[in-house]
Enzyme design. Structure first.
Site, PDB file in Angstrom:
ATOM      1  N   LYS A  74      -8.846  -8.717  -7.070  1.00  0.00           N
ATOM      2  CA  LYS A  74      -7.774  -7.972  -6.405  1.00  0.00           C
ATOM      3  C   LYS A  74      -7.686  -8.393  -4.959  1.00  0.00           C
ATOM      4  O   LYS A  74      -8.741  -8.434  -4.311  1.00  0.00           O
ATOM      5  CB  LYS A  74      -8.104  -6.480  -6.518  1.00  0.00           C
ATOM      6  CG  LYS A  74      -7.211  -5.570  -5.741  1.00  0.00           C
ATOM      7  CD  LYS A  74      -7.731  -4.156  -5.832  1.00  0.00           C
ATOM      8  CE  LYS A  74      -6.876  -3.293  -4.929  1.00  0.00           C
ATOM      9  NZ  LYS A  74      -7.430  -1.987  -4.747  1.00  0.00           N
TER      10      LYS A  74
ATOM     11  N   LYS B 177     -13.047  -7.612  -4.736  1.00  0.00           N
ATOM     12  CA  LYS B 177     -11.956  -6.920  -4.035  1.00  0.00           C
ATOM     13  C   LYS B 177     -11.979  -7.332  -2.569  1.00  0.00           C
ATOM     14  O   LYS B 177     -12.983  -7.125  -1.878  1.00  0.00           O
ATOM     15  CB  LYS B 177     -12.134  -5.415  -4.180  1.00  0.00           C
ATOM     16  CG  LYS B 177     -11.077  -4.619  -3.437  1.00  0.00           C
ATOM     17  CD  LYS B 177     -11.205  -3.138  -3.726  1.00  0.00           C
ATOM     18  CE  LYS B 177     -10.205  -2.352  -2.898  1.00  0.00           C
ATOM     19  NZ  LYS B 177     -10.321  -0.902  -3.141  1.00  0.00           N
TER      20      LYS B 177
ATOM     21  N   TYR C  92       2.387  -2.616 -10.942  1.00  0.00           N
ATOM     22  CA  TYR C  92       3.360  -1.528 -10.890  1.00  0.00           C
ATOM     23  C   TYR C  92       4.575  -1.848 -11.758  1.00  0.00           C
ATOM     24  O   TYR C  92       5.398  -0.988 -12.020  1.00  0.00           O
ATOM     25  CB  TYR C  92       3.743  -1.241  -9.430  1.00  0.00           C
ATOM     26  CG  TYR C  92       2.513  -0.820  -8.633  1.00  0.00           C
ATOM     27  CD1 TYR C  92       2.038   0.479  -8.720  1.00  0.00           C
ATOM     28  CD2 TYR C  92       1.792  -1.742  -7.881  1.00  0.00           C
ATOM     29  CE1 TYR C  92       0.870   0.853  -8.053  1.00  0.00           C
ATOM     30  CE2 TYR C  92       0.636  -1.376  -7.212  1.00  0.00           C
ATOM     31  CZ  TYR C  92       0.174  -0.079  -7.297  1.00  0.00           C
ATOM     32  OH  TYR C  92      -0.982   0.284  -6.661  1.00  0.00           O
TER      33      TYR C  92
ATOM     34  N   CYS D 153     -13.150   6.107  -6.488  1.00  0.00           N
ATOM     35  CA  CYS D 153     -13.357   5.790  -5.075  1.00  0.00           C
ATOM     36  C   CYS D 153     -13.327   7.093  -4.295  1.00  0.00           C
ATOM     37  O   CYS D 153     -12.941   8.130  -4.819  1.00  0.00           O
ATOM     38  CB  CYS D 153     -12.294   4.828  -4.560  1.00  0.00           C
ATOM     39  SG  CYS D 153     -12.804   4.033  -3.002  1.00  0.00           S
TER      40      CYS D 153
ATOM     41  N   CYS E 128     -14.392   4.477   2.160  1.00  0.00           N
ATOM     42  CA  CYS E 128     -14.697   4.522   0.731  1.00  0.00           C
ATOM     43  C   CYS E 128     -16.103   5.052   0.428  1.00  0.00           C
ATOM     44  O   CYS E 128     -16.526   5.056  -0.732  1.00  0.00           O
ATOM     45  CB  CYS E 128     -14.501   3.146   0.111  1.00  0.00           C
ATOM     46  SG  CYS E 128     -12.810   2.532   0.295  1.00  0.00           S
TER      47      CYS E 128
ATOM     48  N   SER F  95       0.034  -3.322  -4.317  1.00  0.00           N
ATOM     49  CA  SER F  95       1.229  -2.684  -3.753  1.00  0.00           C
ATOM     50  C   SER F  95       2.029  -3.595  -2.826  1.00  0.00           C
ATOM     51  O   SER F  95       3.256  -3.601  -2.866  1.00  0.00           O
ATOM     52  CB  SER F  95       0.821  -1.404  -3.015  1.00  0.00           C
ATOM     53  OG  SER F  95      -0.128  -1.688  -2.001  1.00  0.00           O
TER      54      SER F  95
ATOM     55  N   ARG G 155     -11.904  -1.898   6.564  1.00  0.00           N
ATOM     56  CA  ARG G 155     -12.817  -1.953   5.421  1.00  0.00           C
ATOM     57  C   ARG G 155     -13.572  -3.285   5.334  1.00  0.00           C
ATOM     58  O   ARG G 155     -14.120  -3.619   4.289  1.00  0.00           O
ATOM     59  CB  ARG G 155     -12.044  -1.714   4.120  1.00  0.00           C
ATOM     60  CG  ARG G 155     -11.253  -0.422   4.055  1.00  0.00           C
ATOM     61  CD  ARG G 155     -11.104   0.033   2.614  1.00  0.00           C
ATOM     62  NE  ARG G 155      -9.985   0.923   2.360  1.00  0.00           N
ATOM     63  CZ  ARG G 155      -9.928   2.207   2.713  1.00  0.00           C
ATOM     64  NH1 ARG G 155     -10.917   2.755   3.376  1.00  0.00           N
ATOM     65  NH2 ARG G 155      -8.877   2.943   2.399  1.00  0.00           N
TER      66      ARG G 155
ATOM     67  N   CYS H 195     -12.139   7.167  -0.868  1.00  0.00           N
ATOM     68  CA  CYS H 195     -11.321   7.071   0.361  1.00  0.00           C
ATOM     69  C   CYS H 195     -10.232   8.133   0.454  1.00  0.00           C
ATOM     70  O   CYS H 195      -9.994   8.682   1.524  1.00  0.00           O
ATOM     71  CB  CYS H 195     -10.744   5.664   0.521  1.00  0.00           C
ATOM     72  SG  CYS H 195      -9.805   5.054  -0.887  1.00  0.00           S
TER      73      CYS H 195
ATOM     74  N   ARG I  64      -1.839   2.552   0.595  1.00  0.00           N
ATOM     75  CA  ARG I  64      -2.539   3.529   1.434  1.00  0.00           C
ATOM     76  C   ARG I  64      -1.603   4.631   1.883  1.00  0.00           C
ATOM     77  O   ARG I  64      -2.024   5.763   2.098  1.00  0.00           O
ATOM     78  CB  ARG I  64      -3.207   2.826   2.615  1.00  0.00           C
ATOM     79  CG  ARG I  64      -4.390   1.998   2.132  1.00  0.00           C
ATOM     80  CD  ARG I  64      -5.116   1.297   3.254  1.00  0.00           C
ATOM     81  NE  ARG I  64      -6.093   0.368   2.691  1.00  0.00           N
ATOM     82  CZ  ARG I  64      -6.745  -0.526   3.402  1.00  0.00           C
ATOM     83  NH1 ARG I  64      -6.538  -0.617   4.708  1.00  0.00           N
ATOM     84  NH2 ARG I  64      -7.609  -1.338   2.820  1.00  0.00           N
TER      85      ARG I  64
HETATM   86  C1  PBG Z   1      -9.086   2.496  -3.166  1.00  0.00           C
HETATM   87  C2  PBG Z   1      -8.076   1.516  -3.646  1.00  0.00           C
HETATM   88  C3  PBG Z   1      -7.145   0.758  -2.901  1.00  0.00           C
HETATM   89  C4  PBG Z   1      -6.337   0.110  -3.844  1.00  0.00           C
HETATM   90  C5  PBG Z   1      -6.824   0.438  -5.102  1.00  0.00           C
HETATM   91  N1  PBG Z   1      -7.901   1.289  -4.962  1.00  0.00           N
HETATM   92  C6  PBG Z   1      -6.890   0.680  -1.454  1.00  0.00           C
HETATM   93  C7  PBG Z   1      -7.917   0.185  -0.540  1.00  0.00           C
HETATM   94  O1  PBG Z   1      -8.972  -0.320  -0.914  1.00  0.00           O
HETATM   95  O2  PBG Z   1      -7.681   0.345   0.659  1.00  0.00           O
HETATM   96  C8  PBG Z   1      -5.163  -0.785  -3.535  1.00  0.00           C
HETATM   97  C9  PBG Z   1      -4.111  -0.856  -4.607  1.00  0.00           C
HETATM   98  C10 PBG Z   1      -2.801  -1.418  -4.166  1.00  0.00           C
HETATM   99  O3  PBG Z   1      -2.611  -1.851  -3.013  1.00  0.00           O
HETATM  100  O4  PBG Z   1      -1.881  -1.450  -5.004  1.00  0.00           O
HETATM  101  N2  PBG Z   1     -10.179   1.990  -2.486  1.00  0.00           N
END
Ligand code: PBG
Length: 324
Positions: free
Chosen positions: A248, A195, A313, A120, A130, A274, A217, A122, A205
């Site tokens: 996700k 996603k 995690y 990615c 992104c 997360s 996003r 970002c 983030r």
């Molecule tokens: C990057 C990305 C993100 C996550 C994984 N890859 C953040 C987003 O899209 O803002 C989130 C992973 C998590 O929250 O554990 N684009």
């Protein structure tokens, strides 16, 4: 099938019988451990909103990877935090970038550990989106070239699987073509096909310094209200050449995991993100839930919904508990 001839509690009577009739298994090989690697050593250390998780320097990174490998996890998923951000995300595809260096070291030290890289832009863009920004919008087609370059640079460093998480249309096809053109026909693609534009990414983030500086996003990640669309995106990713798919976040989207599982034959991963982790940690720290049981039940639910693989995690910790 009627009471009193049928008594469902017979099969719940003892640990021994519950163990033999349980429908869903958790095994270490099903888990993928995400790890954060930071280029600036001064920025390494524990993460406030993700107690128990940290950012590792390139040199330290072998340690959590070795622990994951020893616990028998299926693999690790690598996220990089670079020193330099710009409008072209140039550190994302630099040959000596933080992920590229980390991949080379892990492959050298732990050649048998499956190594997945998040693809990615970002965390590498000065604006935190992104893809490439043009007139305040993320330019889809202009972003594909940079994503493809990033995936190829990860493959060149030794990554086994490229996992694009950007949500641009056509990225899987663009990445597949670029990998094949440069001879990386054996590098697999795990598409973050489904996603959502989720508030559950908040703690990540902070960890990855990847929050968008303006806007959100929602113009590229999916609307949480949509489930039929998930099937469409999963099928498109498969047609473009994805080897594996992902949904996700995980727990708030168990219905989506089930739908996608039933719609394709590809291996399916779910990302227990997360914010899902942070909620468990916060409630447990207050003494409000039994942490270990909540973790086990959460991971079991994600598997039961249809995920073959869980990115979490808790991967290493849960694997260690299962083998001990
Ligand atoms: C990057 C990305 C993100 C996550 C994984 N890859 C953040 C987003 O899209 O803002 C989130 C992973 C998590 O929250 O554990 N684009």
């Amino acid at each position: 099938m009627q009471f009193p001839t049928t008594r469902t509690r017979r099969l719940r009577l003892s640990p021994a019988i519950r163990r033999v009739v349980g429908e869903t298994d958790l095994t270490p090989r099903r888990f993928i451990q995400p790890v954060f690697v930071v280029e600036n050593p001064a920025a390494a250390g524990p993460l406030d909103a993700m107690p128990g998780q940290r950012r590792w320097t390139v040199d330290e990174l072998v340690e959590p990877c070795r622990r994951a490998a020893d616990a028998g996890v299926g693999g690790v998923l690598l996220f990089g935090i670079p020193n330099r951000k710009d409008a072209m995300a140039s550190a994302a595809y630099a040959a000596d970038g933080v992920v590229q260096r980390a991949v080379a070291i892990i492959k050298r030290e732990l050649p048998d550990l499956l190594l997945i890289t998040d693809v990615c832009l970002c965390a590498y863009m000065d604006h935190g989106h992104c893809g490439v920004l043009r007139d305040g919008n993320v330019d889809n087609d202009a972003s594909l070239e940079l994503l493809a370059r990033t995936a190829v640079s990860h493959a060149r460093a030794g990554a086994d699987i490229a996992a694009p998480s950007d949500m641009m249309d056509g990225r899987v096809a663009a990445i597949r073509a670029a990998l094949d053109r440069d001879g990386f026909t054996h590098t697999a693609i795990l598409s973050y096909a489904v996603k959502y534009a989720s508030a559950f990414y908040g703690p990540f983030r902070e960890a990855a310094e990847s929050a968008p500086q303006s806007g959100d996003r929602k113009g590229y990640q999916m609307d949480p209200a949509n489930a039929r669309e998930a099937v469409k995106l999963a099928r498109m990713a498969e047609q473009e050449g994805a080897d594996m798919l992902m949904v996700k976040p995980a727990l708030p989207y168990l219905d989506v995991i089930r739908r996608v599982r039933d719609a394709t034959t590809l291996p399916l991963a779910a990302y227990h993100v997360s914010g899902e982790y942070a909620m468990i940690e916060a409630a447990a720290a207050n003494g409000w839930i039994d942490r270990d049981r909540v973790i086990h039940e959460s991971l079991t639910a994600i598997r039961r919904a249809g995920a073959d693989i869980i990115i979490t995690y808790y991967a290493t910790e849960a694997a260690e508990r299962l083998i001990s």
